[in-house]
Design a protein around this motif. Structure first.
Motif, short mmCIF file in Angstrom:
data_model
loop_
_atom_site.label_atom_id
_atom_site.label_comp_id
_atom_site.label_asym_id
_atom_site.label_seq_id
_atom_site.Cartn_x
_atom_site.Cartn_y
_atom_site.Cartn_z
N SER A 1 0.83 -1.20 0.00
CA SER A 1 0.00 0.00 0.00
C SER A 1 0.87 1.25 0.00
CB SER A 1 -0.89 0.00 1.25
OG SER A 1 -0.08 0.13 2.41
N ARG A 2 0.20 2.39 -0.04
CA ARG A 2 0.91 3.68 0.02
C ARG A 2 1.66 3.85 1.33
NH1 ARG A 2 -4.41 4.65 1.53
NH2 ARG A 2 -4.73 6.14 3.24
N PHE A 3 1.29 3.08 2.35
CA PHE A 3 1.94 3.21 3.66
C PHE A 3 3.37 2.68 3.65
CE2 PHE A 3 -2.67 2.54 4.55
CZ PHE A 3 -2.95 3.84 4.92
N TRP A 4 3.79 2.03 2.57
CA TRP A 4 5.13 1.48 2.49
C TRP A 4 6.14 2.48 1.94
CZ3 TRP A 4 7.00 -3.60 3.73
CH2 TRP A 4 6.04 -4.36 4.41
N TRP A 5 5.72 3.69 1.64
CA TRP A 5 6.68 4.74 1.32
C TRP A 5 7.28 5.24 2.63
CZ3 TRP A 5 8.65 5.69 -3.28
CH2 TRP A 5 7.92 5.30 -4.41
N PRO A 6 8.59 5.18 2.81
CA PRO A 6 9.20 5.61 4.08
C PRO A 6 8.92 7.08 4.36
CG PRO A 6 10.77 4.37 2.75
CD PRO A 6 9.60 4.65 1.87
N GLU A 7 8.48 7.36 5.58
CA GLU A 7 8.15 8.73 5.94
C GLU A 7 9.36 9.65 5.79
OE1 GLU A 7 6.54 11.04 9.91
OE2 GLU A 7 5.83 9.00 9.49
N GLY A 8 10.55 9.13 6.11
CA GLY A 8 11.75 9.95 5.97
C GLY A 8 12.02 10.34 4.53
N LEU A 9 11.82 9.43 3.60
CA LEU A 9 12.01 9.73 2.18
C LEU A 9 10.98 10.75 1.72
CD1 LEU A 9 13.22 9.29 -0.62
CD2 LEU A 9 11.78 7.24 -0.85
N VAL A 10 9.73 10.57 2.13
CA VAL A 10 8.68 11.51 1.76
C VAL A 10 9.02 12.90 2.29
CG1 VAL A 10 6.26 12.13 2.11
CG2 VAL A 10 6.88 9.76 1.56
N ASN A 11 9.45 12.98 3.54
CA ASN A 11 9.79 14.29 4.13
C ASN A 11 10.93 14.95 3.36
OD1 ASN A 11 7.83 14.04 6.10
ND2 ASN A 11 9.23 13.22 7.64
N ASP A 12 11.91 14.16 2.95
CA ASP A 12 13.02 14.70 2.16
C ASP A 12 12.52 15.27 0.84
OD1 ASP A 12 14.78 13.99 4.13
OD2 ASP A 12 15.70 12.31 3.04
N LEU A 13 11.59 14.57 0.20
CA LEU A 13 11.03 15.05 -1.07
C LEU A 13 10.26 16.35 -0.87
CD1 LEU A 13 9.87 11.60 -2.48
CD2 LEU A 13 11.67 13.05 -3.47
N VAL A 14 9.50 16.43 0.20
CA VAL A 14 8.76 17.66 0.50
C VAL A 14 9.75 18.81 0.72
CG1 VAL A 14 7.28 18.80 2.20
CG2 VAL A 14 6.70 16.50 1.38
N HIS A 15 10.79 18.55 1.48
CA HIS A 15 11.79 19.59 1.77
C HIS A 15 12.53 20.04 0.52
CE1 HIS A 15 11.91 18.06 6.19
NE2 HIS A 15 10.94 18.94 6.00
N ARG A 16 12.57 19.19 -0.51
CA ARG A 16 13.23 19.56 -1.75
C ARG A 16 12.26 20.19 -2.75
NH1 ARG A 16 18.29 17.55 -2.61
NH2 ARG A 16 18.27 19.18 -4.22
N GLY A 17 11.07 20.54 -2.29
CA GLY A 17 10.18 21.33 -3.13
C GLY A 17 9.12 20.58 -3.89
N PHE A 18 8.83 19.35 -3.47
CA PHE A 18 7.78 18.59 -4.13
C PHE A 18 6.49 18.59 -3.31
CE2 PHE A 18 11.60 16.56 -5.96
CZ PHE A 18 11.29 16.64 -7.31
N HIS A 19 5.37 18.61 -4.01
CA HIS A 19 4.06 18.35 -3.40
C HIS A 19 3.78 16.87 -3.63
CE1 HIS A 19 -0.56 19.33 -3.25
NE2 HIS A 19 -0.17 18.49 -2.31
N VAL A 20 3.82 16.09 -2.57
CA VAL A 20 3.86 14.63 -2.68
C VAL A 20 2.50 14.01 -2.39
CG1 VAL A 20 4.99 12.53 -1.88
CG2 VAL A 20 6.29 14.68 -1.95
#
Length: 302
Positions: free
Chosen positions: A34-53
């Motif tokens: 499921s979508r829950f298997w995306w690591p929260e740390g990776l998602v946070n890094d993507l947000v911090h790099r300017g992505f709307h995830v």
């Protein structure tokens, strides 16, 4: 709380993970997860790099519609069987576009991991005008079909998966996820309960256990693709792959990159099939660089 998109009677659950106002990025996870298997740390890094995830659950996973049971056999067998599939590869691609429509996103950057990497290839072929950039990770080429897929797979991990049996209890779910993660890790990588508890706990909180549902996984992997070849992809493309991936040979990534015009290949020494912490910075750097290529391109006609 999830939102829902709809595609021909199928309900697709998706979740905004943050970064409103940034570059739209749609995440597509792999087989039976499921979508829950995306690591929260990776998602946070993507947000911090300017992505709307945003991440979504493919049909037959998470909180999206699960199809009625049918005799499809284990996932590996479903890959090779010629029995009528429950749905097509085109349907899986169209589910993602339904999510884009529900979000009001005309186009998005796509990032798919494992089977999700296969799906995003097909989205870019079938819906080229909806894709800014394409990133595949640990995926097989969309052009491979039936027995030809086997040349990219290592069979020993598949055999190990069939021997996994854990009770359907909270601890049993942790133990199963941990066993799966250890099979998919690079040789010598240390994997402990902390590496999977985030995903299992999130699924439990939403009363889903997609990684246990082999019938659903067989329906997903059995979806047949009748669309065009990888050579039709026009979006700027990045192909990522761990050099120590125990499930998929690096040749899969090389063939994807060779088939897609102007695609860039990046292999990661020491990395396996999992999105562990040691690849997050590299992945976010690569996705940011790829997205910035779009912003730096001159308008058409100049």
């Amino acid at each position: 709380m999830p939102h829902f998109a709809h595609n021909d009677g199928i309900q697709i659950a998706f979740e905004d993970l943050g970064g409103t106002g940034g570059d739209p990025l749609l995440l597509v996870m792999g087989l039976g997860t499921s979508r829950f298997w995306w690591p929260e740390g990776l998602v946070n890094d993507l947000v911090h790099r300017g992505f709307h995830v945003v991440a979504y659950d493919q049909r037959d996973a998470g909180q999206s519609t699960h199809l009625p049971d049918q005799p499809v056999g284990p996932p590996a067998a479903a890959l090779l069987r010629h029995t009528p599939p429950a749905y097509s590869g085109e349907d899986l691609a169209d589910d993602a576009v339904a999510v884009l429509d529900a979000l009001g996103w005309e186009r998005a950057h796509l990032f798919g991991h494992s089977m999700g990497g296969l799906v995003v290839q097909r989205i870019a072929i079938r819906h080229p005008h909806r894709v800014h950039t394409l990133t595949t990770s640990a995926a097989v080429p969309s052009d491979a079909k039936g027995l030809s897929v086997l040349r990219y797979l290592r069979l020993a991990p598949l055999a190990r998966f069939t021997r996994l049996h854990h009770p359907q209890t909270p601890q049993g779910n942790i133990d199963l996820a941990l066993a799966v993660a250890r099979i998919l890790a690079a040789p010598g990588q240390h994997i402990d309960e902390h590496d999977v508890r985030e995903f299992v706990d999130k699924e439990a909180a939403h009363q889903v256990t997609s990684f246990r549902d082999q019938k659903a996984q067989s329906r997903q992997i059995g979806a047949k693709w009748h669309g065009g070849p990888l050579a039709r992809i026009t979006a700027p493309t990045l192909v990522l792959h761990g050099e120590q991936d125990p499930l998929l040979r690096v040749s899969a990534a090389r063939h994807i990159a060779a088939a897609i015009p102007h695609a860039r290949l990046r292999t990661l020494p020491g990395a396996g099939h999992l999105l562990l912490r040691d690849v997050w910075t590299t992945y976010t750097d690569e996705l940011r660089t790829l997205a910035d290529r779009i912003d730096s391109q001159p308008p058409i006609g100049l």
